[in-house]
Design a protein around this motif. Structure first.
Motif, PDB file in Angstrom:
ATOM      1  N   MET A  47       0.844  -1.174   0.000  1.00 57.87           N
ATOM      2  CA  MET A  47       0.000   0.000   0.000  1.00 57.87           C
ATOM      3  C   MET A  47       0.886   1.234   0.000  1.00 57.87           C
ATOM      4  SD  MET A  47      -2.944   1.330   2.697  1.00 57.87           S
ATOM      5  CE  MET A  47      -3.231  -0.309   3.202  1.00 57.87           C
ATOM      6  N   ASN A  48       0.449   2.248  -0.699  1.00 56.66           N
ATOM      7  CA  ASN A  48       1.168   3.503  -0.775  1.00 56.66           C
ATOM      8  C   ASN A  48       1.076   4.223   0.579  1.00 56.66           C
ATOM      9  OD1 ASN A  48       2.107   6.060  -1.253  1.00 56.66           O
ATOM     10  ND2 ASN A  48       0.957   6.357  -3.135  1.00 56.66           N
ATOM     11  N   ALA A  49       2.200   4.458   1.214  1.00 59.28           N
ATOM     12  CA  ALA A  49       2.217   5.080   2.541  1.00 59.28           C
ATOM     13  C   ALA A  49       1.694   6.513   2.518  1.00 59.28           C
ATOM     14  CB  ALA A  49       3.625   5.052   3.114  1.00 59.28           C
ATOM     15  N   THR A  50       1.672   7.139   1.339  1.00 57.30           N
ATOM     16  CA  THR A  50       1.193   8.511   1.256  1.00 57.30           C
ATOM     17  C   THR A  50      -0.269   8.601   0.830  1.00 57.30           C
ATOM     18  OG1 THR A  50       1.949   8.735  -1.036  1.00 57.30           O
ATOM     19  CG2 THR A  50       3.506   9.377   0.722  1.00 57.30           C
ATOM     20  N   ALA A  51      -0.945   7.477   0.651  1.00 54.59           N
ATOM     21  CA  ALA A  51      -2.353   7.494   0.252  1.00 54.59           C
ATOM     22  C   ALA A  51      -3.196   8.134   1.355  1.00 54.59           C
ATOM     23  CB  ALA A  51      -2.840   6.078  -0.033  1.00 54.59           C
ATOM     24  N   THR A  52      -4.150   8.922   0.956  1.00 56.59           N
ATOM     25  CA  THR A  52      -5.025   9.611   1.896  1.00 56.59           C
ATOM     26  C   THR A  52      -5.994   8.632   2.540  1.00 56.59           C
ATOM     27  OG1 THR A  52      -4.898  11.595   0.543  1.00 56.59           O
ATOM     28  CG2 THR A  52      -6.707  11.472   2.118  1.00 56.59           C
ATOM     29  N   LEU A  53      -6.231   8.799   3.819  1.00 56.39           N
ATOM     30  CA  LEU A  53      -7.202   7.989   4.541  1.00 56.39           C
ATOM     31  C   LEU A  53      -8.528   8.744   4.538  1.00 56.39           C
ATOM     32  CD1 LEU A  53      -7.666   5.461   6.341  1.00 56.39           C
ATOM     33  CD2 LEU A  53      -7.222   6.954   8.290  1.00 56.39           C
ATOM     34  N   HIS A  54      -9.574   8.101   4.016  1.00 59.25           N
ATOM     35  CA  HIS A  54     -10.914   8.687   3.976  1.00 59.25           C
ATOM     36  C   HIS A  54     -11.789   7.969   4.987  1.00 59.25           C
ATOM     37  CE1 HIS A  54     -10.142  10.924   0.268  1.00 59.25           C
ATOM     38  NE2 HIS A  54      -9.450   9.865  -0.110  1.00 59.25           N
ATOM     39  N   VAL A  55     -12.413   8.713   5.874  1.00 58.06           N
ATOM     40  CA  VAL A  55     -13.339   8.145   6.856  1.00 58.06           C
ATOM     41  C   VAL A  55     -14.728   8.666   6.503  1.00 58.06           C
ATOM     42  CG1 VAL A  55     -13.949   7.958   9.293  1.00 58.06           C
ATOM     43  CG2 VAL A  55     -11.543   8.074   8.620  1.00 58.06           C
ATOM     44  N   ARG A  56     -15.679   7.738   6.406  1.00 58.71           N
ATOM     45  CA  ARG A  56     -17.033   8.119   6.026  1.00 58.71           C
ATOM     46  C   ARG A  56     -18.054   7.267   6.755  1.00 58.71           C
ATOM     47  NH1 ARG A  56     -19.041   4.127   3.010  1.00 58.71           N
ATOM     48  NH2 ARG A  56     -17.617   2.814   1.844  1.00 58.71           N
ATOM     49  N   ARG A  57     -19.275   7.717   6.741  1.00 58.32           N
ATOM     50  CA  ARG A  57     -20.383   6.963   7.312  1.00 58.32           C
ATOM     51  C   ARG A  57     -20.615   5.721   6.456  1.00 58.32           C
ATOM     52  NH1 ARG A  57     -25.647  10.191   8.847  1.00 58.32           N
ATOM     53  NH2 ARG A  57     -23.974  11.148  10.019  1.00 58.32           N
ATOM     54  N   ALA A  58     -20.843   4.591   7.094  1.00 58.22           N
ATOM     55  CA  ALA A  58     -21.119   3.350   6.364  1.00 58.22           C
ATOM     56  C   ALA A  58     -22.514   3.412   5.753  1.00 58.22           C
ATOM     57  CB  ALA A  58     -21.009   2.152   7.305  1.00 58.22           C
ATOM     58  N   GLY A  59     -22.725   2.587   4.733  1.00 60.28           N
ATOM     59  CA  GLY A  59     -24.023   2.474   4.080  1.00 60.28           C
ATOM     60  C   GLY A  59     -24.400   1.010   3.908  1.00 60.28           C
ATOM     61  N   ARG A  60     -25.547   0.761   3.321  1.00 57.32           N
ATOM     62  CA  ARG A  60     -26.023  -0.619   3.122  1.00 57.32           C
ATOM     63  C   ARG A  60     -25.002  -1.467   2.353  1.00 57.32           C
ATOM     64  NH1 ARG A  60     -29.880  -2.220   6.298  1.00 57.32           N
ATOM     65  NH2 ARG A  60     -31.433  -0.640   6.650  1.00 57.32           N
ATOM     66  N   ASP A  61     -24.315  -0.871   1.387  1.00 60.70           N
ATOM     67  CA  ASP A  61     -23.329  -1.616   0.599  1.00 60.70           C
ATOM     68  C   ASP A  61     -22.128  -2.055   1.428  1.00 60.70           C
ATOM     69  OD1 ASP A  61     -24.949  -1.291  -1.621  1.00 60.70           O
ATOM     70  OD2 ASP A  61     -23.778   0.378  -2.439  1.00 60.70           O
ATOM     71  N   ASP A  62     -21.952  -1.474   2.598  1.00 59.74           N
ATOM     72  CA  ASP A  62     -20.816  -1.788   3.458  1.00 59.74           C
ATOM     73  C   ASP A  62     -21.101  -2.909   4.465  1.00 59.74           C
ATOM     74  OD1 ASP A  62     -18.983   0.275   2.496  1.00 59.74           O
ATOM     75  OD2 ASP A  62     -20.412   1.674   3.410  1.00 59.74           O
ATOM     76  N   VAL A  63     -22.338  -3.408   4.509  1.00 65.71           N
ATOM     77  CA  VAL A  63     -22.707  -4.420   5.502  1.00 65.71           C
ATOM     78  C   VAL A  63     -21.775  -5.632   5.474  1.00 65.71           C
ATOM     79  CG1 VAL A  63     -24.512  -6.064   6.193  1.00 65.71           C
ATOM     80  CG2 VAL A  63     -25.078  -3.668   5.781  1.00 65.71           C
ATOM     81  N   PRO A  64     -21.403  -6.177   4.302  1.00 66.26           N
ATOM     82  CA  PRO A  64     -20.462  -7.317   4.325  1.00 66.26           C
ATOM     83  C   PRO A  64     -19.142  -6.984   5.025  1.00 66.26           C
ATOM     84  CG  PRO A  64     -21.467  -7.136   2.165  1.00 66.26           C
ATOM     85  CD  PRO A  64     -21.859  -5.894   2.937  1.00 66.26           C
ATOM     86  N   GLU A  65     -18.632  -5.781   4.806  1.00 61.29           N
ATOM     87  CA  GLU A  65     -17.389  -5.389   5.462  1.00 61.29           C
ATOM     88  C   GLU A  65     -17.595  -5.196   6.960  1.00 61.29           C
ATOM     89  OE1 GLU A  65     -18.329  -4.121   2.490  1.00 61.29           O
ATOM     90  OE2 GLU A  65     -16.744  -5.023   1.298  1.00 61.29           O
ATOM     91  N   LEU A  66     -18.737  -4.652   7.349  1.00 63.04           N
ATOM     92  CA  LEU A  66     -19.010  -4.476   8.775  1.00 63.04           C
ATOM     93  C   LEU A  66     -19.020  -5.822   9.485  1.00 63.04           C
ATOM     94  CD1 LEU A  66     -21.858  -1.789   8.692  1.00 63.04           C
ATOM     95  CD2 LEU A  66     -19.443  -1.433   9.242  1.00 63.04           C
ATOM     96  N   THR A  67     -19.657  -6.826   8.895  1.00 66.56           N
ATOM     97  CA  THR A  67     -19.702  -8.145   9.539  1.00 66.56           C
ATOM     98  C   THR A  67     -18.352  -8.844   9.461  1.00 66.56           C
ATOM     99  OG1 THR A  67     -20.656  -9.137   7.545  1.00 66.56           O
ATOM    100  CG2 THR A  67     -22.187  -8.470   9.277  1.00 66.56           C
TER     101      THR A  67
END
Length: 69
Positions: free
Chosen positions: A1-21
């Motif tokens: 992973m690129n160490a200089t890549a920006t970290l984005h934090v956002r509110r989860a949505g329905r499409d994120d449910v698999p990642e949440l579990t």
């Protein structure tokens, strides 16, 4: 992973449910396990938008409940 890549934090949505579990655990330190999260989502006692997702270089690097922000 690129160490200089920006970290984005956002509110989860329905499409994120698999990642949440995927980020749950039966470890007693974790607030909710995958089975309970799935059940709570099904009854809308818990909603994806009450969690957040952190992404870097287009992939999820962590997730969490709003109280941890």
């Amino acid at each position: 992973m690129n160490a200089t890549a920006t970290l984005h934090v956002r509110r989860a949505g329905r499409d994120d449910v698999p990642e949440l579990t995927d980020w749950t655990s039966d470890d007693p330190v974790v607030r909710i396990g995958a089975d309970r999260l799935t059940a709570e989502l099904a009854t809308e006692n818990y909603r994806p938008e009450w969690s957040w997702v952190a992404e870097q270089a287009g992939r999820h690097v962590t997730v969490g409940p709003p109280s941890t922000v």
